[in-house]
Design an enzyme around this catalytic site. Structure first.
Site, mmCIF file in Angstrom:
data_model
loop_
_atom_site.group_PDB
_atom_site.id
_atom_site.type_symbol
_atom_site.label_atom_id
_atom_site.label_comp_id
_atom_site.label_asym_id
_atom_site.label_seq_id
_atom_site.Cartn_x
_atom_site.Cartn_y
_atom_site.Cartn_z
ATOM 1 N N ASP A 45 0.852 -1.191 0.000
ATOM 2 C CA ASP A 45 0.000 0.000 0.000
ATOM 3 C C ASP A 45 0.889 1.243 0.000
ATOM 4 O OD1 ASP A 45 -2.848 1.113 0.446
ATOM 5 O OD2 ASP A 45 -1.587 2.211 1.868
ATOM 6 N N TYR A 50 3.356 9.796 0.648
ATOM 7 C CA TYR A 50 4.294 9.190 1.603
ATOM 8 C C TYR A 50 5.749 9.514 1.268
ATOM 9 C CZ TYR A 50 0.107 6.464 2.831
ATOM 10 O OH TYR A 50 -1.167 6.078 3.181
ATOM 11 N N LYS A 79 -2.080 6.304 -4.360
ATOM 12 C CA LYS A 79 -3.158 7.274 -4.119
ATOM 13 C C LYS A 79 -2.802 8.648 -4.676
ATOM 14 C CE LYS A 79 -3.635 4.828 0.275
ATOM 15 N NZ LYS A 79 -2.290 4.568 0.795
ATOM 16 N N HIS A 112 -6.950 9.882 -2.422
ATOM 17 C CA HIS A 112 -6.506 9.738 -1.026
ATOM 18 C C HIS A 112 -7.503 10.359 -0.037
ATOM 19 C CE1 HIS A 112 -2.448 9.224 1.260
ATOM 20 N NE2 HIS A 112 -3.460 9.002 2.080
HETATM 21 P P1 NAP Z 1 -0.653 0.578 11.807
HETATM 22 O O1 NAP Z 1 -0.312 -0.333 10.703
HETATM 23 O O2 NAP Z 1 -1.864 0.330 12.639
HETATM 24 O O3 NAP Z 1 0.548 0.737 12.822
HETATM 25 C C1 NAP Z 1 1.873 0.923 12.417
HETATM 26 C C2 NAP Z 1 2.718 1.046 13.686
HETATM 27 O O4 NAP Z 1 2.618 -0.160 14.432
HETATM 28 C C3 NAP Z 1 4.188 1.261 13.426
HETATM 29 O O5 NAP Z 1 4.659 2.145 14.415
HETATM 30 C C4 NAP Z 1 4.798 -0.126 13.612
HETATM 31 O O6 NAP Z 1 6.117 0.006 14.074
HETATM 32 C C5 NAP Z 1 3.900 -0.725 14.653
HETATM 33 N N1 NAP Z 1 3.719 -2.179 14.516
HETATM 34 C C6 NAP Z 1 3.587 -2.902 13.369
HETATM 35 N N2 NAP Z 1 3.409 -4.204 13.631
HETATM 36 C C7 NAP Z 1 3.420 -4.321 14.989
HETATM 37 C C8 NAP Z 1 3.283 -5.416 15.872
HETATM 38 N N3 NAP Z 1 3.116 -6.667 15.421
HETATM 39 N N4 NAP Z 1 3.357 -5.181 17.212
HETATM 40 C C9 NAP Z 1 3.555 -3.918 17.677
HETATM 41 N N5 NAP Z 1 3.680 -2.824 16.886
HETATM 42 C C10 NAP Z 1 3.611 -3.027 15.551
HETATM 43 O O7 NAP Z 1 -0.825 2.068 11.278
HETATM 44 P P2 NAP Z 1 -0.673 2.861 9.908
HETATM 45 O O8 NAP Z 1 0.713 2.816 9.413
HETATM 46 O O9 NAP Z 1 -1.292 4.191 10.157
HETATM 47 O O10 NAP Z 1 -1.643 2.086 8.895
HETATM 48 C C11 NAP Z 1 -1.207 1.076 8.018
HETATM 49 C C12 NAP Z 1 -1.097 1.570 6.587
HETATM 50 O O11 NAP Z 1 -2.356 2.092 6.145
HETATM 51 C C13 NAP Z 1 -0.167 2.777 6.398
HETATM 52 O O12 NAP Z 1 1.194 2.427 6.465
HETATM 53 C C14 NAP Z 1 -0.616 3.275 5.043
HETATM 54 O O13 NAP Z 1 -0.103 2.446 4.022
HETATM 55 C C15 NAP Z 1 -2.140 3.135 5.191
HETATM 56 N N6 NAP Z 1 -2.793 4.382 5.680
HETATM 57 C C16 NAP Z 1 -3.631 5.041 4.835
HETATM 58 C C17 NAP Z 1 -4.251 6.205 5.240
HETATM 59 C C18 NAP Z 1 -5.195 6.906 4.306
HETATM 60 O O14 NAP Z 1 -5.496 8.092 4.538
HETATM 61 N N7 NAP Z 1 -5.661 6.245 3.277
HETATM 62 C C19 NAP Z 1 -4.033 6.737 6.526
HETATM 63 C C20 NAP Z 1 -3.178 6.036 7.394
HETATM 64 C C21 NAP Z 1 -2.571 4.868 6.954
HETATM 65 P P3 NAP Z 1 7.386 -0.714 13.341
HETATM 66 O O15 NAP Z 1 7.449 -0.197 11.924
HETATM 67 O O16 NAP Z 1 8.541 -0.294 14.165
HETATM 68 O O17 NAP Z 1 7.110 -2.195 13.415
#
Ligand code: NAP
Length: 311
Positions: A45, A50, A79, A112
């Site tokens: 994704d 980004y 996006k 997005h």
């Molecule tokens: P997330 O995936 O819920 O959380 C990521 C965080 O959790 C990072 O700090 C990561 O740290 C940590 N993490 C990952 N696996 C873990 C585990 N097994 N145990 C403990 N901590 C863990 O949040 P997100 O990055 O916001 O969402 C995921 C993806 O969704 C994004 O990367 C992006 O691609 C997409 N997104 C889209 C939008 C939108 O507006 N469309 C908004 C937000 C996000 P480490 O890297 O150190 O493991």
């Protein structure tokens, strides 16, 4: 590790599990992609905003040319960013994304956010007093550029992100190519039950972002915000299955048929997160996690600096 697919309304298959790349730093994101490919990830994704797609594109090109994976085995989402919402700018952004990712086509391209920002060089064009400089560009024009890209083969499936019921309905009524996917915030504390039902009626697949509640993010998190990964009900279920709390949360999305894209750049957590296809949650466990909903959201989608004509 075989990850099941979701069949999209476009007729294409999308892996139900993938790697998020927001906040994956340049210098780290490429290594994360390589580790993920080894661990069995085939879905990534990405987004123009980004600012790490160039490195992702270089690594993908390397992986394809070495024969490690084939292009057709990989599913790439990207996006269109908010500063490219007019028809002309959106067309340009499609080509910029293809160039950054070094791809001939993108599997899924999303708008997005429904709100456009003033066009220009900056990702977040801030004006006086740090106020966001919104534009009045209509996402229906952005959508026309996505439909064009779909019809000329630059993009296989098209969709939206951060749209609410009202915005989806408006787009749906105007669209000649209907959206295949909606990407929204979803996790056990914000389970989006109503919006998911609405999408199911329209055969729009749902992708969950911030599925773990983004525990490491200083971008949206405020002190005192709840922590999905230390929830006691989830911890108890995890103990029973010999899995981590994160794995139980990620499996909960799979049980709901929701596409999920946790972000990590840590080798151990990248491997841990995909290791969720060797166990199942029963109905009682799913219901217990459903009941953790508290309508707490990490990302506030309302325009932060006043009204917007397309909100
Ligand atoms: P997330 O995936 O819920 O959380 C990521 C965080 O959790 C990072 O700090 C990561 O740290 C940590 N993490 C990952 N696996 C873990 C585990 N097994 N145990 C403990 N901590 C863990 O949040 P997100 O990055 O916001 O969402 C995921 C993806 O969704 C994004 O990367 C992006 O691609 C997409 N997104 C889209 C939008 C939108 O507006 N469309 C908004 C937000 C996000 P480490 O890297 O150190 O493991």
């Amino acid at each position: 590790m075989t990850v099941p697919n979701v069949r999209l309304s476009s007729g294409h298959d999308m892996p139900i599990f993938g790697l998020g790349t927001w906040q994956s730093k340049p210098g780290e994101v490429g290594a994360a992609i390589k580790i993920a490919i080894e661990a069995g990830y085939r879905h990534f994704d990405c987004a123009f905003a980004y600012q790490n797609q160039k490195e992702i594109g270089e690594v993908l090109a390397e992986l394809f040319s070495s024969g490690k994976v084939k292009r057709e085995e990989i599913f790439i989402t990207s996006k269109i960013w908010n500063t490219f919402h007019s028809l002309g700018q959106a067309r340009k952004n499609v080509d910029m994304i293809l160039e950054e990712l070094k791809l001939e086509y993108i599997d899924l391209l999303l708008i997005h956010w429904p709100q456009g920002y003033e066009e220009g060089g900056e990702i977040f064009p801030l004006g006086e007093n740090n106020k966001m400089r919104y534009s009045n560009e209509d996402y229906l024009d952005t959508w026309k550029a996505l439909e064009e890209a779909h019809n000329n083969g630059k993009v296989r499936s098209i969709g939206i992100s951060n749209f609410n019921h009202k915005q989806i309905e408006r787009l749906w009524n105007a669209a000649s190519v209907k959206p295949s996917v909606l990407q929204i915030e979803m996790h056990p504390f914000f389970n989006q039950e109503k919006l998911r039902k609405f999408c199911a009626q329209k055969n729009i697949a749902v992708t969950a972002y911030s599925p773990l509640g983004n525990p490491g993010s200083a971008f949206f998190r405020k002190s005192g915000d709840p922590d999905v990964l230390s929830n006691e009900v989830i911890a108890e279920i995890a103990k029973k299955h010999g899995k981590t709390n994160a794995q139980v949360v990620l499996r909960w999305f799979i049980e709901h048929g929701v596409i999920v894209i946790p972000k990590s750049t840590s080798e151990a957590r990248i491997k841990q997160n995909i290791n969720i296809f060797d166990f199942k949650l029963n109905d009682d466990e799913i219901k217990k996690i459903d009941a953790q909903n508290k309508n707490w959201r990490l990302v506030d989608p309302t325009p932060r600096d006043g009204d917007h004509p397309h909100f």
